[in-house]
Scaffold this motif. Structure first.
Motif, PDB file in Angstrom:
ATOM      1  N   LEU A   1      71.330   4.621  23.512  1.00 54.98           N
ATOM      2  CA  LEU A   1      72.384   4.502  23.266  1.00 54.98           C
ATOM      3  C   LEU A   1      72.688   2.665  24.199  1.00 54.98           C
TER       4      LEU A   1
ATOM      5  N   ASN B   1      77.103   7.887  19.756  1.00 56.84           N
ATOM      6  CA  ASN B   1      78.350   7.438  20.169  1.00 56.84           C
ATOM      7  C   ASN B   1      79.564   8.102  19.705  1.00 56.84           C
TER       8      ASN B   1
ATOM      9  N   ASP C   1      82.805  10.095  25.651  1.00 56.71           N
ATOM     10  CA  ASP C   1      82.770   9.094  25.296  1.00 56.71           C
ATOM     11  C   ASP C   1      81.241   8.591  24.199  1.00 56.71           C
ATOM     12  N   SER C   2      80.097   9.270  24.439  1.00 57.95           N
ATOM     13  CA  SER C   2      78.643   9.820  23.851  1.00 57.95           C
ATOM     14  C   SER C   2      78.040  10.864  24.493  1.00 57.95           C
TER      15      SER C   2
END
Length: 597
Positions: free
Chosen positions: A390, A435, A368-369
């Motif tokens: 984030l 992201n 995801d990130s």
């Protein structure tokens, strides 16, 4: 006897060698051009001012036409006038008289002064009476025929008008010039060719893109699913089942039971850290990883992209670290991979393999990130602090980076860049938080099409357009992308990407002056030369630190001693900025050690 030359009328005169004017023998200079008379030992020199005037005059004098051309022009004009004269003379001729009796001519002379005019008078011919009726009937017949003729002409004209597609009330057709018609045909041909090539370009883009024509539907996978089980540190031998744009990959996973078993799960997902290593960057990359795992709080997952010949060295070095360090991270080693049609061009962009970061969203599809860092990064604070940015992203932001410079007067992009860049001074991509889920689904604005393009659709056209104008490779491409999409980027302070530029011209990073350096970025190879000894002292202190030794006596004290030797440099004068956050990080580690990690 010898023949004597005839006396010449030119004796006593001399010709000017410049303007050829014949001067008298007594004249020492030419009467026309003022040039001195030459002798056997001295050549005449023209007056420079006179020569320049003659040159200027010659520029404005129309070239004289040759005699032959003049003669032809005169004859041509004469021949053009002759038909007109004949035509006029024809008009002046007396008209011939009809129906007159020339035998009845009577001449009258009228004299006025010296001018005498003769007037001739004729009588009209007498018409015979017998033919009067015939002539009247003929006249009526002629009138009838003329009426019939006019009616037939009118009928023919009406028929011709009715046959015309424009109708009776339309205006007559206008003749269209052939040259103008040819221009319109050429313009129409060019437009047709342009439309055809535009259609082919759009069609090729649709074929290359992974999105179906409807805009939705499944997309191709860029990396195969990981195979569970397998020995720790062993390469996956199955490989991808379907061909992809990268050739091969090697995955190494830690935390697996030998002979099989799933990865040990933790309640909290790990932080993902990516780095790219090519050439002689092995030791530098290992030092970066060492600084990250020394101060990390949560579990860390490393994604190491390296050339194939470096894989064994990475595995050997990481596996040699002690067990209490192993418990803080997992890692995977990947081969360097680029789109096959332009792999060589991408690999050589700026530095070897540096542009690999642009393709992380396409390779790590299940992540995801991620935090990407260059191999010359050193963490002086836990990675967790940087990862927490984030949570500060708003709904449109998908990446975070630090500005390239704080001071516009000495910044690079606003002074030298030949392409668009982000903000006032651009951004530095040495530390990049992403992201990737948002990056994969985002349609990015650009200056090539009126519609947004996905990440994978944007990279290659952007390189082809700007490759002759970019200096810093993939970092310049990121500046161009976020120039058109500024709402997608979050800027974090320069203390998270502290480089020699922030101190080489005097300290110009305000956040580092207030709170110290969090992340040190030794770009331009300053870890391996003597140009910036303060940066090299930090690198050598972390590289030489043995795991398990006391952090204060084995790391902090030697570092402070070396930094004191660098105060003759601008960066060395700010050496307290390098150790302020490091001291705090070591204190936190000692507190955790007392509590039992």
């Amino acid at each position: 006897p010898k023949r004597q030359p005839k006396p010449s009328s030119d004796e006593g005169f001399w010709d000017c060698s410049v303007c050829t004017y014949k001067n008298t023998a007594e004249a020492f200079k030419c009467m026309m051009c003022d040039v001195r008379k030459g002798t056997s030992t001295r050549k005449p020199r023209p007056v420079s001012q006179l020569v320049s005037q003659q040159q200027v005059t010659q520029q404005f004098v129309l070239p004289s036409q040759p005699k032959k051309e003049k003669k032809e022009r005169v004859e041509r004009e004469k021949s053009d006038r002759e038909p007109a004269l004949k035509k006029n003379s024809h008009k002046k001729m007396r008209p011939r008289l009809k129906n007159i009796d020339r035998s009845s001519a009577q001449h009258l002379e009228v004299t006025v002064g010296d001018l005498t005019v003769i007037i001739t008078d004729f009588k009209e011919k007498a018409k015979p009476s017998s033919t009067s009726a015939t002539s009247s009937s003929a006249a009526s017949t002629a009138d009838h025929h003329s009426q019939n003729g006019s009616s037939s002409e009118t009928t023919e004209k009406g028929l011709s008008r009715s046959s015309s597609p424009r109708g009776e009330g339309s205006s007559p057709r206008v003749a269209f010039p052939k040259s103008k018609m040819r221009r319109y045909l050429r313009a129409l041909t060019l437009c047709t060719v342009f439309a055809v090539f535009s259609g082919l370009y759009v069609y090729s883009k649709l074929l290359r893109s992974d999105v179906p024509a409807g805009g939705s539907g499944p997309r191709r996978a860029f990396i195969p699913p990981r195979v569970p089980g397998g020995r720790r540190g062993a390469a996956d031998k199955t490989g991808p089942q379907t061909p992809h744009w990268y050739n091969r990959y090697i995955m190494r996973q830690r935390g697996q039971v030998e002979g099989g078993g799933d990865v040990q799960s933790r309640q909290e997902p790990p932080m993902h850290l990516a780095v790219v290593a090519c050439g002689e960057r092995l030791q530098e990359t290992l030092t970066m990883i060492k600084s990250a795992v020394l101060f990390v709080i949560k579990r860390l997952y490393l994604h190491i992209f390296a050339e194939d010949q470096l894989h064994a060295s990475f595995i050997e070095a990481l596996e040699s670290w002690p067990g209490f360090i192993h418990s803080r991270f997992n890692y995977t080693v990947y081969s360097i991979s680029f789109p096959s049609e332009n792999a060589a061009e991408w690999k050589k962009l700026f530095k070897p393999c540096a542009s690999q970061r642009l393709f992380l969203p396409l390779i790590l599809k299940d992540v995801d990130s991620i935090l990407y860092v260059d191999s010359d990064i050193l963490f002086l604070q836990p990675v967790d602090r940087l990862w927490s940015f984030l949570s500060q992203f708003n709904s449109s932001q998908l990446a975070a980076m630090a500005p390239e410079h704080e001071e516009p007067r000495i910044a690079w992009y606003n002074r030298f860049a030949r392409h668009p860049f982000y903000g006032r001074t651009g951004i530095n991509s040495g530390v990049m938080l992403m992201n990737m889920t948002r990056m994969r689904s985002m349609f990015f604005k650009n200056d090539m099409t009126s519609v947004g393009l996905r990440w994978e659709e944007l990279l290659m056209p952007l390189l082809q357009k700007y490759k002759l104008n970019i200096t810093w490779g993939d970092q310049d491409l990121l500046n161009i992308i976020f120039h058109h999409n500024p709402d997608c980027l979050l800027e974090f302070p320069c203390q998270w990407n502290y480089r020699p530029d922030h101190c080489i011209y005097g300290s110009n990073c305000a956040s580092a002056e207030d709170d110290g350096v969090y992340v040190l970025h030794g770009n331009r190879g300053v870890y391996h030369d003597h140009k910036q000894p303060a940066f090299r002292a930090v690198y050598e202190a972390i590289r030489k630190y043995p795991f398990g030794a006391d952090l204060v006596t084995s790391l902090l004290d030697p570092l402070e001693g070396e930094l004191l030797k660098t105060t003759h440099t601008y960066c060395g004068k700010s050496h307290q900025l390098f150790t302020r956050r490091l001291t705090q990080s070591l204190a936190n580690i000692n507190r955790k050690a007392l509590r039992g990690w």
